[in-house]
Write a protein that holds these residues in place. Structure first.
Motif, PDB file in Angstrom:
ATOM      1  N   LYS A   2       0.843  -1.484  -0.100  1.00  0.00           N
ATOM      2  CA  LYS A   2       0.039  -0.139   0.571  1.00  0.00           C
ATOM      3  C   LYS A   2       1.146   0.615  -0.042  1.00  0.00           C
ATOM      4  O   LYS A   2       0.422   2.034  -0.669  1.00  0.00           O
ATOM      5  CB  LYS A   2      -0.636   0.052   1.235  1.00  0.00           C
ATOM      6  N   GLU A   3       2.339   1.350   0.699  1.00  0.00           N
ATOM      7  CA  GLU A   3       2.909   1.677   0.405  1.00  0.00           C
ATOM      8  C   GLU A   3       2.776   3.026  -0.460  1.00  0.00           C
ATOM      9  O   GLU A   3       3.162   4.368  -0.982  1.00  0.00           O
ATOM     10  CB  GLU A   3       4.164   1.535   1.368  1.00  0.00           C
ATOM     11  N   LYS A   4       3.137   2.561  -2.082  1.00  0.00           N
ATOM     12  CA  LYS A   4       3.089   3.209  -2.975  1.00  0.00           C
ATOM     13  C   LYS A   4       2.600   3.253  -3.849  1.00  0.00           C
ATOM     14  O   LYS A   4       2.189   2.949  -4.957  1.00  0.00           O
ATOM     15  CB  LYS A   4       4.451   3.310  -3.804  1.00  0.00           C
ATOM     16  N   SER A   5       0.699   2.393  -3.609  1.00  0.00           N
ATOM     17  CA  SER A   5      -0.307   3.067  -4.282  1.00  0.00           C
ATOM     18  C   SER A   5      -1.423   2.943  -3.876  1.00  0.00           C
ATOM     19  O   SER A   5      -1.433   3.995  -2.855  1.00  0.00           O
ATOM     20  CB  SER A   5      -0.726   1.524  -4.041  1.00  0.00           C
ATOM     21  N   THR A   6      -2.652   3.602  -4.511  1.00  0.00           N
ATOM     22  CA  THR A   6      -4.178   4.688  -4.285  1.00  0.00           C
ATOM     23  C   THR A   6      -5.247   3.236  -3.468  1.00  0.00           C
ATOM     24  O   THR A   6      -6.144   3.386  -3.549  1.00  0.00           O
ATOM     25  CB  THR A   6      -4.339   4.626  -5.305  1.00  0.00           C
ATOM     26  N   VAL A   7      -4.987   2.506  -3.238  1.00  0.00           N
ATOM     27  CA  VAL A   7      -6.102   0.432  -2.995  1.00  0.00           C
ATOM     28  C   VAL A   7      -5.977   1.560  -1.502  1.00  0.00           C
ATOM     29  O   VAL A   7      -5.167   1.943  -0.471  1.00  0.00           O
ATOM     30  CB  VAL A   7      -4.933  -0.264  -2.636  1.00  0.00           C
ATOM     31  N   PRO A   8      -7.229   1.977  -1.000  1.00  0.00           N
ATOM     32  CA  PRO A   8      -7.794   2.004   0.583  1.00  0.00           C
ATOM     33  C   PRO A   8      -7.456   0.995   1.105  1.00  0.00           C
ATOM     34  O   PRO A   8      -7.533   0.056   0.624  1.00  0.00           O
ATOM     35  CB  PRO A   8      -9.441   2.476   0.286  1.00  0.00           C
TER      36      PRO A   8
ATOM     37  N   SER B  85      -4.753  -0.453  -7.963  1.00  0.00           N
ATOM     38  CA  SER B  85      -4.341   1.076  -8.397  1.00  0.00           C
ATOM     39  C   SER B  85      -3.734   1.642  -9.955  1.00  0.00           C
ATOM     40  O   SER B  85      -2.816   2.244  -9.931  1.00  0.00           O
ATOM     41  CB  SER B  85      -2.531   1.472  -7.189  1.00  0.00           C
ATOM     42  N   ASN B  86      -4.066   0.824 -10.731  1.00  0.00           N
ATOM     43  CA  ASN B  86      -3.482   1.226 -12.341  1.00  0.00           C
ATOM     44  C   ASN B  86      -2.147   0.613 -12.136  1.00  0.00           C
ATOM     45  O   ASN B  86      -1.407   1.640 -13.075  1.00  0.00           O
ATOM     46  CB  ASN B  86      -4.391   2.313 -12.560  1.00  0.00           C
ATOM     47  N   GLN B  87      -0.867  -0.188 -11.908  1.00  0.00           N
ATOM     48  CA  GLN B  87       0.056  -0.293 -12.004  1.00  0.00           C
ATOM     49  C   GLN B  87       0.868  -1.399 -12.284  1.00  0.00           C
ATOM     50  O   GLN B  87       1.518  -1.796 -11.605  1.00  0.00           O
ATOM     51  CB  GLN B  87       0.886   0.261 -10.464  1.00  0.00           C
TER      52      GLN B  87
ATOM     53  N   CYS C  51      -6.998  -2.981   1.360  1.00  0.00           N
ATOM     54  CA  CYS C  51      -5.836  -3.971   1.462  1.00  0.00           C
ATOM     55  C   CYS C  51      -6.371  -4.867   2.738  1.00  0.00           C
ATOM     56  O   CYS C  51      -5.846  -5.862   2.272  1.00  0.00           O
ATOM     57  CB  CYS C  51      -5.668  -3.157   2.231  1.00  0.00           C
TER      58      CYS C  51
ATOM     59  N   CYS D  22      -1.844  -4.460  -7.736  1.00  0.00           N
ATOM     60  CA  CYS D  22      -1.385  -3.832  -9.054  1.00  0.00           C
ATOM     61  C   CYS D  22      -1.895  -3.235  -9.436  1.00  0.00           C
ATOM     62  O   CYS D  22      -2.634  -2.033 -10.181  1.00  0.00           O
ATOM     63  CB  CYS D  22      -0.136  -4.122  -9.729  1.00  0.00           C
TER      64      CYS D  22
END
Length: 316
Positions: free
Chosen positions: A64-70, A179-181, A74, A176
């Motif tokens: 989650k550190e580098k994502s936009t997932v609430p 968060s569109n990654q 998670c 991923c």
């Protein structure tokens, strides 16, 4: 001394995940709900004397550190991972012991697997790219558990050691994609595989006597077999393994391999510091065991009295 932020930062989230998992399992048919909840309790990461499958539960939070997932999503993925972990443990038990004591074990596994899939289905429709990743990881797991005793994975194809826990990587695909990654998946897959290899190495150092007795594949034993050029028809004896560990320094070589893995993880540190820190924790444990053995060996070479005094002082 390590400050285990990769765990301490998420204790409240883990507690909520296990509480929710317990509630979901209580909704199973009556003859299965209590056995399922009892089995879940064996893996409760925040209780004493439980199996600690840290990466399984914590990876959604680390990513989650580098994502936009609430955080709520998670937590749902962590719950799915708890059910997935239970499911694969039940399958492992059945493969190792077809005459399982609990006669409802296979149907229980199916019920838990349904809960596992139900969470992922709520996030990813049938045409989502998530499901090809799902298929890939399950195929990796199936191959690894089928052929681990007929191949020397650790020396010949180390990533296949990690594949025994390949379903853990469902978290990578899920976070991923949410968060569109998706472009990050290959890097994170490889990084998780690296951590899983070292985790297995640590487990195998701690469990080599049990694995030798049961005939299970073990990375440390495999390394010793190769060094001693034993034939496929003969495994080393317990005394031969102790000789390799305590007088021939094999654990130092083993620890160096774990150090090499850690160096390979440097590229992922900026994306998931806690995954990197968790791996450092694993490497530290292997490294410290090797250093202590080497220290004891040198003391014994210098004479029994010096070794005895050292042990006496350390216990004072």
């Amino acid at each position: 001394m390590f400050i285990l932020r990769w765990l301490l930062n998420y204790e409240e989230d883990l507690q909520q995940a296990f509480t929710t998992a317990d509630k979901l399992l209580s909704g199973l048919p009556p003859s299965f709900s209590q056995p399922a909840r009892d089995f879940l309790d064996k893996f409760h990461v925040l209780k004493e004397n439980r199996s600690k499958n840290y990466i399984c539960y914590l990876l959604p939070y680390w990513l989650k550190e580098k994502s936009t997932v609430p955080i709520t999503d998670c937590r749902q993925i962590a719950i799915a991972n708890i059910f997935g972990m239970m499911y694969y443990h039940l399958l492992d038990d059945l493969m190792d012991n077809p005459e399982a004591r609990f006669k409802h074990q296979l149907p229980l596994a199916d019920l838990i697997h349904f809960e596992f899939l139900n969470i992922y289905r709520s996030y990813f429709p049938a045409d989502s790219p998530f499901w090809p990743y799902f298929r890939k990881y399950i195929a990796e797991w199936a191959d690894a558990v089928t052929y681990e005793n007929s191949n020397n994975f650790f020396l010949e194809a180390p990533v296949r050691v990690a594949h025994k826990a390949a379903p853990v990587k469902l978290t990578v695909a899920a976070i991923c994609l949410l968060s569109n990654q998706e472009n990050m998946i290959p890097l994170l897959e490889d990084s998780v595989d690296t951590v899983l290899i070292t985790l297995q190495m640590l487990d195998d150092w701690m469990d080599w006597e049990k694995d030798l007795k049961e005939g299970s594949y073990n990375c440390l034993i495999a390394l010793i077999e190769t060094k001693q050029q034993l034939t496929e028809m003969r495994r080393p004896t317990p005394d031969e393994i102790r000789q390799a560990i305590y007088t021939q320094g094999i654990l130092s070589e083993y620890a160096q391999q774990a150090e090499t893995h850690h160096q390979a993880l440097s590229g992922v540190r900026c994306y998931t510091q806690h995954l990197y820190d968790f791996h450092e924790f694993l490497v530290h444990n292997i490294r410290q065991a090797a250093k202590q053995i080497e220290k004891d060996r040198k003391l014994l070479e210098n004479g029994g009295l010096e070794y005895w005094l050292s042990k006496k002082n350390s216990n004072s």
